[in-house]
Motif scaffolding. Structure first.
Motif, short mmCIF file in Angstrom:
data_model
loop_
_atom_site.label_atom_id
_atom_site.label_comp_id
_atom_site.label_asym_id
_atom_site.label_seq_id
_atom_site.Cartn_x
_atom_site.Cartn_y
_atom_site.Cartn_z
N ARG A 59 -17.03 24.60 114.78
CA ARG A 59 -17.51 25.24 116.22
C ARG A 59 -17.88 26.81 115.81
O ARG A 59 -18.72 27.43 116.59
CB ARG A 59 -16.23 25.33 117.15
N TYR A 60 -17.14 27.26 114.78
CA TYR A 60 -17.30 28.75 114.54
C TYR A 60 -18.01 29.10 113.20
O TYR A 60 -17.82 28.28 112.47
CB TYR A 60 -16.26 29.75 114.70
N VAL A 61 -18.54 30.21 113.17
CA VAL A 61 -19.16 30.73 111.81
C VAL A 61 -18.68 31.95 111.59
O VAL A 61 -18.46 32.69 112.46
CB VAL A 61 -20.80 30.51 111.76
N ARG A 62 -18.61 32.12 110.16
CA ARG A 62 -18.30 33.58 109.67
C ARG A 62 -19.20 34.05 108.76
O ARG A 62 -19.74 33.06 107.89
CB ARG A 62 -16.78 33.36 108.84
N LEU A 63 -19.65 35.39 108.63
CA LEU A 63 -20.39 36.02 107.57
C LEU A 63 -19.89 37.21 107.21
O LEU A 63 -19.51 38.01 108.17
CB LEU A 63 -21.86 36.07 108.35
N ASP A 64 -19.81 37.79 106.24
CA ASP A 64 -19.73 39.08 105.52
C ASP A 64 -20.99 39.69 105.57
O ASP A 64 -21.87 39.11 104.63
CB ASP A 64 -19.00 39.17 104.28
N SER A 66 -18.81 29.00 106.68
CA SER A 66 -19.03 30.47 106.60
C SER A 66 -20.56 30.42 105.69
O SER A 66 -20.80 29.49 104.94
CB SER A 66 -17.92 30.89 105.75
N MET A 67 -21.20 31.26 106.13
CA MET A 67 -22.61 31.41 105.59
C MET A 67 -22.51 32.58 104.64
O MET A 67 -21.69 33.71 104.59
CB MET A 67 -23.49 31.75 106.43
N TRP A 68 -23.34 32.02 103.33
CA TRP A 68 -23.18 33.12 102.21
C TRP A 68 -24.43 33.09 101.60
O TRP A 68 -25.48 32.33 101.98
CB TRP A 68 -22.21 32.61 100.80
N GLY A 69 -24.80 34.14 100.81
CA GLY A 69 -26.36 34.17 100.34
C GLY A 69 -27.14 35.02 101.17
O GLY A 69 -27.17 36.09 101.61
N GLY A 70 -28.23 34.44 101.64
CA GLY A 70 -29.21 34.81 102.50
C GLY A 70 -30.01 36.06 102.02
O GLY A 70 -30.42 36.93 102.23
N SER A 71 -30.47 35.78 100.35
CA SER A 71 -31.36 36.75 99.91
C SER A 71 -32.93 36.28 99.92
O SER A 71 -32.90 35.05 99.54
CB SER A 71 -30.94 36.50 98.31
#
Length: 271
Positions: free
Chosen positions: A227-232, A194-199
């Motif tokens: 294999r998979y990625v999740r982002l909010d 999962s990817m977080w932040g991105g500021s």
């Protein structure tokens, strides 16, 4: 099995939305999953109900209001658009929770996110883990999101289990300001990262920094066998990620109850 079904089963139902962290208690109260600090007030609290709330939703909501009010804490109830009951949002508002900004849950294969991005001259990407670099990331987050964002939790997470996540920054100098930062959490035993932040600093937006951190983190996830990625995602980053092949599968909205004053709104009994 659809991507959403896989996410729900391997992440939410398995209790992996929040992995163990130093000083944090993970427990359940009936159908409610809870995360809160062992020492009241030392970190954020969050609850969710991935299996629904059963025949008496207000009972379980009232128990969380009482629990966190008794601790004098602020708690976030993380809801997904497919959670049950269907009127969960209305029931939370009636109990004193306040809705924050809706985000979109995007899922997809990491392979589609790995691509070359040309950065502005003088800007480079780097993985960081030192206390000094993480302090620079906190400065970036405070600059963008306000002073309340700096709680030291990212540094504590890296210290506790450095193999569980990677923090990536875009910078002109290792001693200068961080221009953009994001981190990648690896959910062990699953296909998901999962990817977080991105500021990104406002003056550096629309110059490829965020896309570069996404591509770099996707390559890291691929190399670790995920294999998979999740982002909010917010409305700002969602179009970028959908163009790269991720799919919107649900929305997620935090509902926050601030009981730090010791007085939460009373529960309204619904018919």
């Amino acid at each position: 099995m659809s991507l959403l079904d896989a996410f729900h089963t391997s992440i939410r139902l398995a209790g992996r939305e929040d992995e163990p962290a130093p000083g944090i208690v993970l427990d359940t109260d009936g159908p409610v999953r809870r995360r809160y600090p062992a020492t009241p007030g030392s970190s954020y609290c969050m609850v969710e109900c991935p299996e629904g709330l059963g025949a008496d939703p207000d009972h379980w909501i009232a128990r969380q209001v009482a629990f966190f009010s008794g601790r004098g804490e602020q708690v976030e109830w993380k809801t997904y658009s497919y959670d049950s009951p269907a009127d969960l949002a209305d029931r939370l508002v009636a109990a004193g929770f306040v809705a924050e900004d809706e985000e979109t849950l995007l899922l997809g294969e990491v392979a589609g996110l790995v691509h070359d991005v040309v950065l502005p001259d003088g800007v480079a990407l780097r993985q960081v883990s030192s206390e000094e670099d993480l302090a620079r990331v906190d400065v970036l987050l405070r600059t963008i999101w306000g002073e309340g964002r700096d709680d030291g939790s990212l540094a504590a997470e890296v210290r506790a289990d450095p193999d569980a996540l990677d923090v990536v920054v875009a910078e002109e100098s290792p001693t200068g300001p961080v221009l953009c930062a994001g981190w990648l959490r690896y959910t062990r035993g699953t296909d998901f990262a999962s990817m977080w932040g991105g500021s990104t600093l406002p003056q550096w937006r629309r110059r490829g920094l965020y896309r570069a951190t996404v591509a770099h983190r996707a390559a890291l996830a691929r190399d670790r066998g995920h294999r998979y990625v999740r982002l909010d995602t917010s409305p700002h980053s969602r179009p970028i990620l959908e163009r790269l092949g991720l799919r919107a599968v649900a929305t997620t909205t935090p509902y926050v109850l601030d009981a730090r004053s010791g007085a939460a709104a009373p529960l309204v009994t619904r018919p």
